[in-house]
Structures are given as C-alpha cells and as structure tokens.
Design a protein around this motif. Structure first.
Motif, mmCIF file in Angstrom:
data_model
loop_
_atom_site.group_PDB
_atom_site.id
_atom_site.type_symbol
_atom_site.label_atom_id
_atom_site.label_comp_id
_atom_site.label_asym_id
_atom_site.label_seq_id
_atom_site.Cartn_x
_atom_site.Cartn_y
_atom_site.Cartn_z
ATOM 1 N N ARG A 68 -12.433 20.332 -26.746
ATOM 2 C CA ARG A 68 -10.823 19.692 -27.305
ATOM 3 C C ARG A 68 -9.700 19.556 -26.115
ATOM 4 O O ARG A 68 -9.323 18.670 -25.843
ATOM 5 C CB ARG A 68 -10.511 20.031 -28.489
ATOM 6 N N THR A 69 -9.674 20.501 -25.637
ATOM 7 C CA THR A 69 -8.548 20.665 -24.409
ATOM 8 C C THR A 69 -9.205 19.790 -23.525
ATOM 9 O O THR A 69 -8.024 19.371 -22.528
ATOM 10 C CB THR A 69 -9.084 22.660 -23.936
ATOM 11 N N VAL A 70 -10.832 19.657 -22.529
ATOM 12 C CA VAL A 70 -10.867 18.862 -22.014
ATOM 13 C C VAL A 70 -10.468 17.109 -22.352
ATOM 14 O O VAL A 70 -9.701 17.240 -20.901
ATOM 15 C CB VAL A 70 -12.515 19.035 -21.727
ATOM 16 N N GLU A 71 -10.697 17.325 -23.728
ATOM 17 C CA GLU A 71 -10.412 16.067 -23.980
ATOM 18 C C GLU A 71 -8.688 15.015 -24.316
ATOM 19 O O GLU A 71 -8.669 14.555 -23.508
ATOM 20 C CB GLU A 71 -11.069 15.270 -25.394
ATOM 21 N N ALA A 72 -7.857 16.368 -24.302
ATOM 22 C CA ALA A 72 -6.774 15.652 -24.435
ATOM 23 C C ALA A 72 -6.304 16.019 -22.539
ATOM 24 O O ALA A 72 -5.472 15.120 -22.448
ATOM 25 C CB ALA A 72 -6.205 17.491 -24.720
ATOM 26 N N ARG A 73 -6.819 16.772 -22.354
ATOM 27 C CA ARG A 73 -6.163 16.564 -20.569
ATOM 28 C C ARG A 73 -6.769 15.334 -20.299
ATOM 29 O O ARG A 73 -5.848 15.339 -19.177
ATOM 30 C CB ARG A 73 -7.448 18.111 -19.786
ATOM 31 N N ARG A 74 -8.258 14.849 -20.643
ATOM 32 C CA ARG A 74 -8.272 14.025 -19.861
ATOM 33 C C ARG A 74 -7.594 12.527 -20.524
ATOM 34 O O ARG A 74 -7.411 11.372 -19.429
ATOM 35 C CB ARG A 74 -9.787 13.398 -20.481
ATOM 36 N N HIS A 75 -6.802 12.711 -21.907
ATOM 37 C CA HIS A 75 -6.388 12.129 -22.179
ATOM 38 C C HIS A 75 -4.986 11.944 -21.420
ATOM 39 O O HIS A 75 -4.388 10.562 -20.890
ATOM 40 C CB HIS A 75 -6.024 11.787 -23.496
ATOM 41 N N ASN A 76 -4.557 12.513 -20.897
ATOM 42 C CA ASN A 76 -3.398 12.939 -20.189
ATOM 43 C C ASN A 76 -3.410 12.421 -18.681
ATOM 44 O O ASN A 76 -2.412 12.160 -17.579
ATOM 45 C CB ASN A 76 -2.608 14.417 -20.627
ATOM 46 N N VAL A 77 -4.453 12.430 -18.315
ATOM 47 C CA VAL A 77 -4.458 12.076 -17.167
ATOM 48 C C VAL A 77 -4.530 10.525 -17.037
ATOM 49 O O VAL A 77 -3.542 10.509 -15.678
ATOM 50 C CB VAL A 77 -6.044 12.490 -16.189
ATOM 51 N N PHE A 78 -5.208 10.314 -17.617
ATOM 52 C CA PHE A 78 -5.073 8.958 -17.756
ATOM 53 C C PHE A 78 -3.752 7.917 -18.241
ATOM 54 O O PHE A 78 -3.726 7.355 -17.895
ATOM 55 C CB PHE A 78 -6.236 8.064 -19.178
ATOM 56 N N LYS A 79 -3.035 8.663 -18.542
ATOM 57 C CA LYS A 79 -1.810 8.272 -19.414
ATOM 58 C C LYS A 79 -0.669 8.500 -18.232
ATOM 59 O O LYS A 79 0.190 7.621 -17.958
ATOM 60 C CB LYS A 79 -1.278 9.203 -20.428
ATOM 61 N N GLU A 93 0.523 -1.176 -0.188
ATOM 62 C CA GLU A 93 0.231 0.129 -0.427
ATOM 63 C C GLU A 93 0.770 0.640 -0.158
ATOM 64 O O GLU A 93 0.477 2.326 -0.712
ATOM 65 C CB GLU A 93 -0.886 0.242 1.343
ATOM 66 N N SER A 94 2.399 1.509 0.671
ATOM 67 C CA SER A 94 2.909 2.386 1.010
ATOM 68 C C SER A 94 3.459 2.908 -0.604
ATOM 69 O O SER A 94 3.493 3.552 -0.895
ATOM 70 C CB SER A 94 3.745 2.515 1.947
ATOM 71 N N LYS A 95 3.797 1.452 -0.939
ATOM 72 C CA LYS A 95 5.021 1.667 -2.448
ATOM 73 C C LYS A 95 3.486 2.351 -3.446
ATOM 74 O O LYS A 95 3.480 2.828 -4.112
ATOM 75 C CB LYS A 95 5.090 0.237 -2.679
ATOM 76 N N GLU A 96 1.699 1.519 -3.526
ATOM 77 C CA GLU A 96 1.028 1.894 -4.293
ATOM 78 C C GLU A 96 0.904 3.524 -4.176
ATOM 79 O O GLU A 96 0.904 4.441 -5.050
ATOM 80 C CB GLU A 96 -0.388 1.290 -4.141
ATOM 81 N N SER A 97 1.513 4.135 -2.626
ATOM 82 C CA SER A 97 0.876 5.587 -2.144
ATOM 83 C C SER A 97 1.724 6.356 -3.105
ATOM 84 O O SER A 97 1.282 7.040 -3.630
ATOM 85 C CB SER A 97 1.163 5.565 -1.244
ATOM 86 N N ALA A 98 2.803 5.895 -2.882
ATOM 87 C CA ALA A 98 4.250 6.592 -3.664
ATOM 88 C C ALA A 98 4.341 6.735 -4.449
ATOM 89 O O ALA A 98 4.461 7.739 -5.190
ATOM 90 C CB ALA A 98 5.481 6.027 -2.833
ATOM 91 N N GLU A 99 3.653 5.919 -5.885
ATOM 92 C CA GLU A 99 3.873 5.712 -7.266
ATOM 93 C C GLU A 99 2.346 7.000 -7.624
ATOM 94 O O GLU A 99 3.044 7.464 -8.777
ATOM 95 C CB GLU A 99 3.320 4.778 -7.918
ATOM 96 N N ALA A 100 1.044 6.798 -7.079
ATOM 97 C CA ALA A 100 0.575 7.567 -6.953
ATOM 98 C C ALA A 100 0.683 9.455 -7.183
ATOM 99 O O ALA A 100 0.558 9.418 -7.926
ATOM 100 C CB ALA A 100 -0.821 7.177 -6.343
ATOM 101 N N LYS A 101 1.481 9.414 -6.135
ATOM 102 C CA LYS A 101 1.767 10.225 -5.669
ATOM 103 C C LYS A 101 2.434 11.276 -6.302
ATOM 104 O O LYS A 101 2.657 12.280 -7.037
ATOM 105 C CB LYS A 101 2.710 10.885 -4.738
ATOM 106 N N GLU A 102 3.699 10.188 -7.254
ATOM 107 C CA GLU A 102 4.802 10.787 -8.702
ATOM 108 C C GLU A 102 3.802 10.908 -9.435
ATOM 109 O O GLU A 102 4.246 11.834 -10.128
ATOM 110 C CB GLU A 102 5.808 9.562 -7.943
ATOM 111 N N ASN A 103 2.611 10.315 -9.857
ATOM 112 C CA ASN A 103 2.057 10.588 -10.751
ATOM 113 C C ASN A 103 1.831 11.483 -11.276
ATOM 114 O O ASN A 103 0.980 12.259 -11.654
ATOM 115 C CB ASN A 103 1.381 8.995 -11.514
ATOM 116 N N TYR A 104 0.973 11.673 -9.527
ATOM 117 C CA TYR A 104 -0.115 12.839 -10.497
ATOM 118 C C TYR A 104 0.955 14.096 -9.671
ATOM 119 O O TYR A 104 0.030 15.029 -10.657
ATOM 120 C CB TYR A 104 -0.418 13.518 -8.802
ATOM 121 N N GLU A 105 1.748 14.298 -9.752
ATOM 122 C CA GLU A 105 3.093 15.676 -9.373
ATOM 123 C C GLU A 105 3.658 15.829 -10.941
ATOM 124 O O GLU A 105 3.573 17.036 -11.454
ATOM 125 C CB GLU A 105 4.445 14.623 -9.008
ATOM 126 N N LYS A 106 3.658 15.071 -11.715
ATOM 127 C CA LYS A 106 3.845 14.940 -13.646
ATOM 128 C C LYS A 106 2.516 15.561 -13.714
ATOM 129 O O LYS A 106 2.652 15.909 -14.665
ATOM 130 C CB LYS A 106 3.333 13.650 -13.721
#
Length: 221
Positions: free
Chosen positions: A172-183, A129-142
């Motif tokens: 279109r901006t929302v769609e692009a941001r949505r794509h980036n969020v998932f990626k 769980e700690s590893k997943e939290s750290a990875e989630a935080k790291e990805n969110y910072e991107k």
C-alpha cells in the motif's frame, strides 16, 4: 522574457554588417548590429532568443574567440561564423564549440537566409528543452525521499510488489508513493516519467547506467 527572436550581426566591416542586416530584416526578423564582439558581450542577455552571425576575423576578439567565450560563460546561442580565410582546422574547432554552420565569403544570400532560419529554429528548440528541464527539476524537488526511491525503481521496470520487498515497506505504501510520483511529476505513464527524468542531471547518469547493465531487463517474481 522577450519572445521575438533577434539576429545579432557582428562584423567590424560597416558595409558587410549593414548588408547582412538588411538581408535579415527582409525576412521580417529583428536585427541588432555590433562593430565588435566586445560590444556584443557588453549587451548580451541570455534571456533574449535569437542567434549570432559573426565574421571570423575582427579587430579584438575574433568570431571564434567570441564563440569560445560564450561556451566558457555557459551560454547556449546558435552561432553562424563567416570567413574569407577558412580552413578545415578552424571549421572543425568552430563546429565542436557549437557553431551551427561555417560559411565562406563571398556568401550567397540564400546560404545566409537558410542558416539564420535553421539557427532561429534551433534556438527555439534549445529554449524549450531548457524550460522542460527546469520544470522537471522543480517537480522532482517536490518528491520526498521515499517517493524518489520508488520512482527510480519504477523506471527500471520493477513491479509494485518487488519495490515493496526491496524497500521493506508495504504494498500500500508503494502504491501511494507511486501515485504521488505521477502526480508531482505531472505524468501518467512510465515512458513519460523516464523522459522527464533524463532531463535531470543527477538522474540521467543513474538511468543510463541501469540501462547499460540491463537492470530493467531482469525477471522478478
């Protein structure tokens, strides 16, 4: 990081310390023994997986005081407390501090074995769980500011058109941001995105607040 769990046995009674150590070694687990809580703390390494088996009453720091000190240090390791002088008040305090079990002497061998196996499994889960939290935080910072805004609205069920209107940007901006969020968050659906976001402290309270207020339940055109 070491991958094999170690059971840290702490007891100021040499006979009890050796007896428990031999029992746990018979399970094929690594064991390290300590004559005092202070000795254990001097060698403590948060990166080492495992659990603590400690007597409640010892010279110097007691088992309960050791547990409390680990909590104050912000360290999370399963603790099994053993005592010949247990009482309900102490047991409740120990459990509230995170002890996984409280055994009364004389302990049955199977009680110790079951408790150690439970503690090792719990430690593995906490570390994952700690590893997943750290990875989630790291990805969110991107994510950039705009992507974070879209992400928060995605998680409360807003459609792209609604998000565009609320943020005053193009569809279109929302769609692009949505794509980036998932990626960037490395997910491909909203439930998994929300699950990861719940592991990020700065987002958890906001998500829970929105859920309580029914934010995601409203109908939008």
């Amino acid at each position: 990081m070491p991958t094999n769990p170690t059971v840290f046995v702490i007891d100021d009674d040499p006979a009890a310390r050796e007896s428990i150590g031999m029992l746990i070694r018979s399970l094929g687990l690594q064991v390290e023994t300590f004559a005092s809580a202070e000795q254990y703390l001097q060698s403590f390494d948060a990166n080492r997986p495992g659990c603590v088996v400690t007597d409640m009453r010892m010279l110097g720091l007691s088992g309960l005081e050791l547990q409390e000190q680990l909590v104050e240090m912000g360290e999370r390791i399963p603790v099994i407390l053993i005592s010949a002088h247990a009482n309900m008040q102490i047991a409740v305090k120990a459990m509230r501090n995170g002890a996984i079990t409280f055994l009364e002497k004389p302990c049955q061998q199977q009680e110790i074995v079951d408790s150690v196996n439970e503690a090792i499994a719990l430690d593995a889960r906490w570390r994952q769980e700690s590893k997943e939290s750290a990875e989630a935080k790291e990805n969110y910072e991107k994510l950039n500011a705009g992507e974070r805004e879209v992400m928060k609205l995605m998680m409360v069920g807003k459609a792209n058109k609604v998000i565009a209107n609320r943020l005053d940007v193009s569809l279109r901006t929302v769609e692009a941001r949505r794509h980036n969020v998932f990626k960037k968050m490395n997910v491909d659906n909203i439930p998994d995105l929300t699950r990861l976001a719940m592991k990020i402290d700065e987002l958890r309270a906001e998500i829970e607040s929105n859920a309580d207020s029914g934010e995601g339940m409203e109908e939008e055109e």
